[in-house]
Design a protein around this motif. Structure first.
Motif, short mmCIF file in Angstrom:
data_model
loop_
_atom_site.label_atom_id
_atom_site.label_comp_id
_atom_site.label_asym_id
_atom_site.label_seq_id
_atom_site.Cartn_x
_atom_site.Cartn_y
_atom_site.Cartn_z
N ASN A 1 21.12 47.93 40.42
CA ASN A 1 20.63 46.88 41.31
C ASN A 1 21.76 46.35 42.19
O ASN A 1 22.80 45.91 41.69
N LEU A 2 21.55 46.39 43.49
CA LEU A 2 22.60 46.01 44.44
C LEU A 2 22.95 44.53 44.39
O LEU A 2 24.06 44.14 44.76
N ARG A 3 22.03 43.71 43.91
CA ARG A 3 22.31 42.27 43.80
C ARG A 3 23.39 41.99 42.76
O ARG A 3 23.95 40.89 42.74
N GLU A 4 23.67 42.99 41.92
CA GLU A 4 24.66 42.81 40.85
C GLU A 4 26.00 43.45 41.18
O GLU A 4 26.87 43.59 40.32
N VAL A 5 26.17 43.85 42.47
CA VAL A 5 27.40 44.50 42.92
C VAL A 5 27.89 43.80 44.18
O VAL A 5 27.10 43.49 45.08
N ASP A 6 29.21 43.57 44.27
CA ASP A 6 29.81 42.95 45.44
C ASP A 6 29.93 43.99 46.55
O ASP A 6 30.68 44.97 46.41
N PRO A 7 29.21 43.84 47.66
CA PRO A 7 29.24 44.86 48.72
C PRO A 7 30.59 44.98 49.42
O PRO A 7 30.85 45.99 50.07
N LYS A 8 31.44 43.97 49.28
CA LYS A 8 32.74 44.01 49.96
C LYS A 8 33.78 44.78 49.16
O LYS A 8 34.84 45.14 49.70
N THR A 9 33.50 45.03 47.88
CA THR A 9 34.47 45.72 47.02
C THR A 9 33.86 46.82 46.16
O THR A 9 34.58 47.63 45.59
N MET A 10 32.55 46.86 46.01
CA MET A 10 31.81 47.73 45.09
C MET A 10 32.06 47.34 43.63
O MET A 10 31.79 48.10 42.71
N LYS A 11 32.54 46.12 43.42
CA LYS A 11 32.84 45.64 42.07
C LYS A 11 31.61 44.99 41.44
O LYS A 11 30.84 44.29 42.11
N SER A 12 31.43 45.23 40.16
CA SER A 12 30.34 44.62 39.42
C SER A 12 30.49 43.10 39.41
O SER A 12 31.59 42.57 39.29
N LYS A 13 29.36 42.41 39.52
CA LYS A 13 29.35 40.95 39.41
C LYS A 13 29.17 40.52 37.95
O LYS A 13 29.22 39.33 37.64
N ILE A 14 29.00 41.51 37.07
CA ILE A 14 28.75 41.23 35.66
C ILE A 14 29.94 41.61 34.79
O ILE A 14 30.33 40.86 33.88
N ILE A 15 30.53 42.77 35.08
CA ILE A 15 31.68 43.26 34.33
C ILE A 15 32.90 43.22 35.25
O ILE A 15 32.92 43.89 36.29
N GLU A 16 33.90 42.46 34.89
CA GLU A 16 34.97 42.13 35.84
C GLU A 16 35.86 43.30 36.26
O GLU A 16 36.50 43.24 37.31
N ASN A 17 35.90 44.37 35.46
CA ASN A 17 36.76 45.49 35.84
C ASN A 17 35.98 46.78 36.08
O ASN A 17 36.51 47.88 35.96
N LEU A 18 34.70 46.63 36.44
CA LEU A 18 33.84 47.79 36.66
C LEU A 18 33.41 47.88 38.12
O LEU A 18 33.06 46.87 38.74
N TYR A 19 33.44 49.10 38.67
CA TYR A 19 33.06 49.36 40.06
C TYR A 19 32.04 50.50 40.08
O TYR A 19 31.97 51.32 39.16
N PHE A 20 31.28 50.56 41.17
CA PHE A 20 30.28 51.63 41.34
C PHE A 20 30.46 52.28 42.70
O PHE A 20 30.89 51.65 43.67
N ALA A 21 30.08 53.57 42.78
CA ALA A 21 30.14 54.28 44.06
C ALA A 21 29.13 55.41 44.06
O ALA A 21 28.91 56.07 43.04
N GLY A 22 28.50 55.62 45.22
CA GLY A 22 27.64 56.78 45.40
C GLY A 22 26.22 56.61 44.93
O GLY A 22 25.66 55.50 44.89
N GLU A 23 25.61 57.71 44.54
CA GLU A 23 24.18 57.79 44.28
C GLU A 23 23.73 56.98 43.08
O GLU A 23 22.54 56.69 42.92
N VAL A 24 24.65 56.59 42.21
CA VAL A 24 24.29 55.76 41.05
C VAL A 24 23.76 54.40 41.49
O VAL A 24 23.02 53.74 40.76
N LEU A 25 24.08 54.00 42.71
CA LEU A 25 23.58 52.74 43.28
C LEU A 25 22.16 52.93 43.82
O LEU A 25 21.75 54.03 44.13
#
Length: 412
Positions: free
Chosen positions: A360-384
């Protein structure tokens, strides 16, 4: 179990993962790329029919985001940070010359996806990425709002930042198993329901098999469920049980999930109105008045399509052009402008180019791709939860989100 320590760990050796690991390492982070398969970029090698449609040369960022629909606004920062122009420059500096084709689609000059993968592999090696293949991640350990460990078969990765770039469920033969969704969900993320898109269609009509292998350029395809609900225009290829190609893929993205029994109408001559095509047919038969109707039609219809049109029309293909009436032409026009088929189903994830749904994109910071839930987790690509029509857009999304996630994770 042995423990290994890194600043950044990227899970997934596809397009987004390659970019994320390379940019993280370029930022000075000690980076490892974990790929469950024996080699990198397996899905990348089959994109664009093996030619690799690596981007779309759309220069307007706002228009580029709009291609992704309502969720496209999420990509504004990623595309601004790494645009199609940046992609072309990036690959040019890696020695991959590119050429633009119709509708802004960009391919490597040699039409070989291997060139793109070789360049990316050289980029990450030069950047200092540690590449671990045959490194299947069993699970992520999360505690106190952080990823604390990446568990492999015989070792544990401890990383300050983790990037999930595992792709979707499409083309599972290339290693896409959907593990990233499972890990994200267990760490507290919401997964928007997944469905296969950009996929071939199976049709009910038996005569479709007679057209197997026939390719049609720039046709229009419309989907009807009582009323017209979608229309696309591009290229098409008939298969043994249906159709494939860009025009079918793009229709599938818009109606997948409710397609069973839906009608598809194919317009083989979309640049001509019925009146214009009727006039052309009248002139064709008038100038071939002593030739058989099927012979005259051979001037405008592909050889493989001609006998099918004659059969479906129930007309005598051997009557002379002089005897082709307005009623005859009306029947032919219907088949050329509205060749009707009925959908049995779309193929599943095994033949889908892209997975719709995801983190869910609402749970990811679009400026960094960083999770808004897990402080050291990032997402990229088709998993989004992002997907677009064919034309290089989905791969550009992978380059852009991968580069942004890598820069963000590597700069901390």
């Amino acid at each position: 179990m042995t423990e290994n320590f890194f600043d950044v760990a990227v899970i997934g050796g596809g397009a987004a993962g390659l970019m994320a690991s390379g940019f993280a390492a370029s930022a000075g982070a000690k980076t490892v790329l974990l790929e469950r398969g024996s080699s990198l970029g397996r899905k990348l090698l089959i994109t664009g029919g093996g030619r690799c449609n690596l981007t779309n040369n759309q220069t307007d960022i706002k228009k580029l985001t709009e291609v992704f629909g309502k969720e496209g606004r999420f990509l504004y920062s990623a595309f601004s940070s790494f645009s199609p122009a940046d992609t072309l420059k990036f690959f040019s500096e890696l020695g991959v010359a590119c050429a633009e084709e119709d509708a802004g689609r960009v391919f490597p000059d040699d039409d070989d996806a291997k060139s793109v993968l070789r360049a990316l592999t050289a980029f990450i090696r030069f950047s200092g990425v540690k590449i671990w293949t045959d490194a299947e991640v069993k699970r992520l350990e999360c505690a106190d709002g952080r990823v604390t460990g990446i568990i492999l078969e015989n070792s544990i990765i401890r990383a300050d930042r983790v990037v999930i770039a595992t792709g979707g469920l499409s083309y599972p033969a290339t290693g896409s198993k959907g593990d990233g969704y499972k890990w994200a969900e267990r760490c507290g993320h919401t997964i928007v329901p997944l469905r296969p898109v950009l996929t071939p269609v199976k049709l009910r009509e038996r005569w479709i098999a007679d057209l197997e292998g026939l390719s049609l350029r720039d046709v229009s395809l419309s989907a009807y469920s009582g009323k017209k609900i979608a229309e696309e225009r591009s290229d098409l290829l008939f298969t043994g049980d249906g159709m494939t190609g860009p025009v079918v893929y793009n229709i599938s993205r818009r109606i997948s999930g409710s397609e069973h029994g839906m009608r598809l109408l194919l317009d083989i001559f979309p640049d001509e109105t019925r009146e214009e095509l009727d006039k052309r047919l009248a002139e064709l038969f008038a100038s071939n008045d002593k030739k058989m109707m099927k012979t005259a039609l051979g001037a405008i219809l592909p050889p493989k399509l001609l006998p099918v049109v004659i059969k479906l029309s129930a007309l005598d293909g051997e009557i002379h052009g002089a005897k082709v009436s307005k009623v005859h032409r009306k029947v032919l026009l219907g088949l050329m402008k509205e060749l009707e088929t009925v959908i049995d189903s779309f193929h599943g994830f095994n033949k889908a180019t892209v997975t719709a749904g995801g983190v869910n994109l609402r749970e990811v910071d679009p400026k960094t791709m960083k999770s808004k839930i897990i402080e050291n987790l990032y997402f990229a690509g088709e998993v989004l939860d992002l997907d677009a029509p064919t034309g290089g857009y989905n791969l550009q999304m992978c380059w852009s989100t991968g580069a942004l996630a890598g820069k963000s994770a590597g700069a901390v």
